[in-house]
Scaffold this motif. Structure first.
Motif, PDB file in Angstrom:
ATOM      1  N   VAL A   1       1.088  -1.286  -0.007  1.00 22.30           N
ATOM      2  CA  VAL A   1       0.029   0.181   0.066  1.00 22.30           C
ATOM      3  C   VAL A   1       0.925   1.302  -0.279  1.00 22.30           C
ATOM      4  CG1 VAL A   1      -1.796   1.352   1.311  1.00 22.30           C
ATOM      5  CG2 VAL A   1      -1.684  -1.329   1.305  1.00 22.30           C
ATOM      6  N   ASP A   2       0.795   2.208  -1.059  1.00 20.68           N
ATOM      7  CA  ASP A   2       1.553   3.344  -1.052  1.00 20.68           C
ATOM      8  C   ASP A   2       0.977   4.456  -0.490  1.00 20.68           C
ATOM      9  OD1 ASP A   2       3.825   4.931  -2.087  1.00 20.68           O
ATOM     10  OD2 ASP A   2       2.779   5.316  -4.257  1.00 20.68           O
ATOM     11  N   PHE A   3       1.763   4.900   0.613  1.00 22.52           N
ATOM     12  CA  PHE A   3       1.098   6.041   1.239  1.00 22.52           C
ATOM     13  C   PHE A   3       1.776   7.483   0.512  1.00 22.52           C
ATOM     14  CE2 PHE A   3       0.949   2.771   4.276  1.00 22.52           C
ATOM     15  CZ  PHE A   3      -0.714   2.843   4.694  1.00 22.52           C
ATOM     16  N   ASP A   4       1.019   8.409   0.647  1.00 20.92           N
ATOM     17  CA  ASP A   4       1.322   9.861  -0.208  1.00 20.92           C
ATOM     18  C   ASP A   4       2.387  10.492   1.074  1.00 20.92           C
ATOM     19  OD1 ASP A   4      -0.114   9.229  -2.337  1.00 20.92           O
ATOM     20  OD2 ASP A   4      -1.598  10.676  -1.540  1.00 20.92           O
ATOM     21  N   VAL A   5       2.567  10.018   2.104  1.00 21.38           N
ATOM     22  CA  VAL A   5       3.374  10.538   3.168  1.00 21.38           C
ATOM     23  C   VAL A   5       4.050   9.680   3.791  1.00 21.38           C
ATOM     24  CG1 VAL A   5       1.735  12.753   3.422  1.00 21.38           C
ATOM     25  CG2 VAL A   5       1.757  10.619   5.068  1.00 21.38           C
ATOM     26  N   ASN A   6       5.068  10.050   4.405  1.00 15.04           N
ATOM     27  CA  ASN A   6       5.944   9.185   5.157  1.00 15.04           C
ATOM     28  C   ASN A   6       5.095   8.667   6.508  1.00 15.04           C
ATOM     29  OD1 ASN A   6       7.976   7.288   6.097  1.00 15.04           O
ATOM     30  ND2 ASN A   6       9.381   9.142   6.793  1.00 15.04           N
ATOM     31  N   VAL A   7       4.892   7.228   6.661  1.00 16.03           N
ATOM     32  CA  VAL A   7       4.313   6.924   7.787  1.00 16.03           C
ATOM     33  C   VAL A   7       4.912   5.924   8.926  1.00 16.03           C
ATOM     34  CG1 VAL A   7       1.861   7.214   7.014  1.00 16.03           C
ATOM     35  CG2 VAL A   7       3.286   4.951   6.609  1.00 16.03           C
ATOM     36  N   ILE A   8       4.721   5.580  10.065  1.00 15.36           N
ATOM     37  CA  ILE A   8       5.495   4.991  11.113  1.00 15.36           C
ATOM     38  C   ILE A   8       4.124   4.044  11.344  1.00 15.36           C
ATOM     39  CG2 ILE A   8       6.496   4.428  12.959  1.00 15.36           C
ATOM     40  CD1 ILE A   8       7.571   7.171  12.809  1.00 15.36           C
ATOM     41  N   LEU A   9       4.246   2.626  10.953  1.00 20.07           N
ATOM     42  CA  LEU A   9       3.085   1.771  11.271  1.00 20.07           C
ATOM     43  C   LEU A   9       3.364   0.995  12.572  1.00 20.07           C
ATOM     44  CD1 LEU A   9       2.935   0.289   7.775  1.00 20.07           C
ATOM     45  CD2 LEU A   9       1.336   1.809   8.538  1.00 20.07           C
ATOM     46  N   THR A  10       2.212   1.179  13.505  1.00 19.54           N
ATOM     47  CA  THR A  10       2.645   0.299  14.914  1.00 19.54           C
ATOM     48  C   THR A  10       1.502  -0.330  15.081  1.00 19.54           C
ATOM     49  OG1 THR A  10       1.704   2.152  16.107  1.00 19.54           O
ATOM     50  CG2 THR A  10       3.976   2.107  15.782  1.00 19.54           C
ATOM     51  N   GLY A  11       0.293  -0.284  14.400  1.00 22.67           N
ATOM     52  CA  GLY A  11      -0.860  -1.421  14.668  1.00 22.67           C
ATOM     53  C   GLY A  11      -1.661  -1.121  13.378  1.00 22.67           C
ATOM     54  N   ILE A  12      -2.905  -2.091  13.428  1.00 20.70           N
ATOM     55  CA  ILE A  12      -3.715  -2.317  12.508  1.00 20.70           C
ATOM     56  C   ILE A  12      -4.963  -2.831  13.249  1.00 20.70           C
ATOM     57  CG2 ILE A  12      -3.058  -4.519  11.629  1.00 20.70           C
ATOM     58  CD1 ILE A  12      -3.843  -3.562   8.833  1.00 20.70           C
ATOM     59  N   SER A  13      -6.294  -2.341  12.694  1.00 27.10           N
ATOM     60  CA  SER A  13      -7.456  -2.742  13.235  1.00 27.10           C
ATOM     61  C   SER A  13      -8.352  -2.845  11.963  1.00 27.10           C
ATOM     62  CB  SER A  13      -8.095  -1.750  14.275  1.00 27.10           C
ATOM     63  OG  SER A  13      -9.370  -2.300  14.536  1.00 27.10           O
ATOM     64  N   THR A  14      -9.057  -3.967  11.880  1.00 28.61           N
ATOM     65  CA  THR A  14      -9.772  -4.222  10.669  1.00 28.61           C
ATOM     66  C   THR A  14     -11.088  -4.433  11.127  1.00 28.61           C
ATOM     67  OG1 THR A  14      -9.322  -6.636  10.725  1.00 28.61           O
ATOM     68  CG2 THR A  14      -7.964  -5.003   9.223  1.00 28.61           C
ATOM     69  N   SER A  15     -12.266  -4.124  10.153  1.00 30.03           N
ATOM     70  CA  SER A  15     -13.553  -4.211  10.348  1.00 30.03           C
ATOM     71  C   SER A  15     -14.427  -4.711   9.032  1.00 30.03           C
ATOM     72  CB  SER A  15     -14.208  -2.904  10.944  1.00 30.03           C
ATOM     73  OG  SER A  15     -15.614  -2.871  11.069  1.00 30.03           O
ATOM     74  N   TYR A  16     -15.619  -4.668   8.967  1.00 26.31           N
ATOM     75  CA  TYR A  16     -16.482  -5.351   7.900  1.00 26.31           C
ATOM     76  C   TYR A  16     -16.192  -4.384   6.858  1.00 26.31           C
ATOM     77  CZ  TYR A  16     -19.997  -7.060   4.993  1.00 26.31           C
ATOM     78  OH  TYR A  16     -20.603  -7.554   3.878  1.00 26.31           O
ATOM     79  N   THR A  17     -16.121  -3.027   7.257  1.00 22.97           N
ATOM     80  CA  THR A  17     -16.332  -2.037   6.043  1.00 22.97           C
ATOM     81  C   THR A  17     -15.083  -1.189   6.076  1.00 22.97           C
ATOM     82  OG1 THR A  17     -17.635  -0.365   7.377  1.00 22.97           O
ATOM     83  CG2 THR A  17     -18.875  -1.861   5.974  1.00 22.97           C
ATOM     84  N   HIS A  18     -13.918  -1.298   6.809  1.00 24.57           N
ATOM     85  CA  HIS A  18     -12.980  -0.505   6.847  1.00 24.57           C
ATOM     86  C   HIS A  18     -11.776  -0.932   7.621  1.00 24.57           C
ATOM     87  CE1 HIS A  18     -14.922   0.690  10.522  1.00 24.57           C
ATOM     88  NE2 HIS A  18     -13.463   1.171  11.014  1.00 24.57           N
ATOM     89  N   THR A  19     -10.682  -0.357   7.200  1.00 24.17           N
ATOM     90  CA  THR A  19      -9.366  -0.665   7.898  1.00 24.17           C
ATOM     91  C   THR A  19      -8.804   0.539   8.491  1.00 24.17           C
ATOM     92  OG1 THR A  19      -9.028  -2.799   6.763  1.00 24.17           O
ATOM     93  CG2 THR A  19      -7.014  -1.888   7.645  1.00 24.17           C
ATOM     94  N   MET A  20      -8.097   0.633   9.546  1.00 28.06           N
ATOM     95  CA  MET A  20      -7.442   1.342  10.178  1.00 28.06           C
ATOM     96  C   MET A  20      -5.925   1.118  10.601  1.00 28.06           C
ATOM     97  SD  MET A  20     -10.196   3.513  12.505  1.00 28.06           S
ATOM     98  CE  MET A  20      -9.012   4.662  13.138  1.00 28.06           C
ATOM     99  N   SER A  21      -4.829   1.838   9.939  1.00 32.14           N
ATOM    100  CA  SER A  21      -3.401   1.720  10.683  1.00 32.14           C
ATOM    101  C   SER A  21      -2.917   2.612  11.274  1.00 32.14           C
ATOM    102  CB  SER A  21      -2.661   1.067   9.405  1.00 32.14           C
ATOM    103  OG  SER A  21      -1.495   0.655   9.814  1.00 32.14           O
ATOM    104  N   TRP A  22      -2.473   2.534  12.296  1.00 22.76           N
ATOM    105  CA  TRP A  22      -1.819   3.803  13.156  1.00 22.76           C
ATOM    106  C   TRP A  22      -0.226   3.558  13.260  1.00 22.76           C
ATOM    107  CZ3 TRP A  22      -5.023   0.248  14.903  1.00 22.76           C
ATOM    108  CH2 TRP A  22      -4.598  -0.440  16.083  1.00 22.76           C
TER     109      TRP A  22
END
Length: 140
Positions: A119-140
């Protein structure tokens, strides 16, 4: 898929490779499951109609190696029952695989993929977690 229904907690034997490594993360979707090991590898099992097991096929499996060459730290199953995300924290990479009919994988198109795709992000990100659901996904 095609196995016996287990309706109570039960120890099961893994059928793929040597699993003497410690398990660090697990995710389960509606009909697919994922296990990440301490060495950064992952196996997946279950339905695979959109390639959500990440093994470059659409064949259902009782256990298959996920095709990510970087060390996987976390896994999330979703946002539908037919997709998955793999987080490589050290490398700051998020891989997506499976159903993408609405662009839910965030890989720049709406084609399903059986090969984990970055997954190509437009900004520099630091990934530390992920949460998924039926209709969306969040990463932080």
């Amino acid at each position: 898929t095609g196995g016996d229904l287990i309706d109570f907690p039960e120890v099961i034997e893994a059928s793929t490779g040597d699993i003497s490594e410690s398990i660090v993360d697990i995710a389960a979707g509606r009909e697919s499951s994922y296990i990440v090991f301490e060495d950064g590898s992952a196996i997946a099992c279950g339905r695979n109609q959109f390639g959500q097991l990440g093994d470059d096929s659409t064949d259902d499996s009782i256990g298959t190696q996920v095709l990510v060459t970087e060390e996987i730290d976390l896994v999330g199953a979703g946002p539908s029952s037919s997709s998955a995300f793999f987080v490589c924290i050290c490398d700051r990479i998020l891989f997506a695989v499976g159903d993408n009919s609405n662009g839910q994988l965030g890989i720049g198109n709406t084609d399903p993929t059986a090969i984990p795709t970055e997954v190509d992000f437009d900004v520099n990100v630091i990934l530390t977690g992920i949460s998924t659901s039926y209709t969306h996904t969040m990463s932080w």
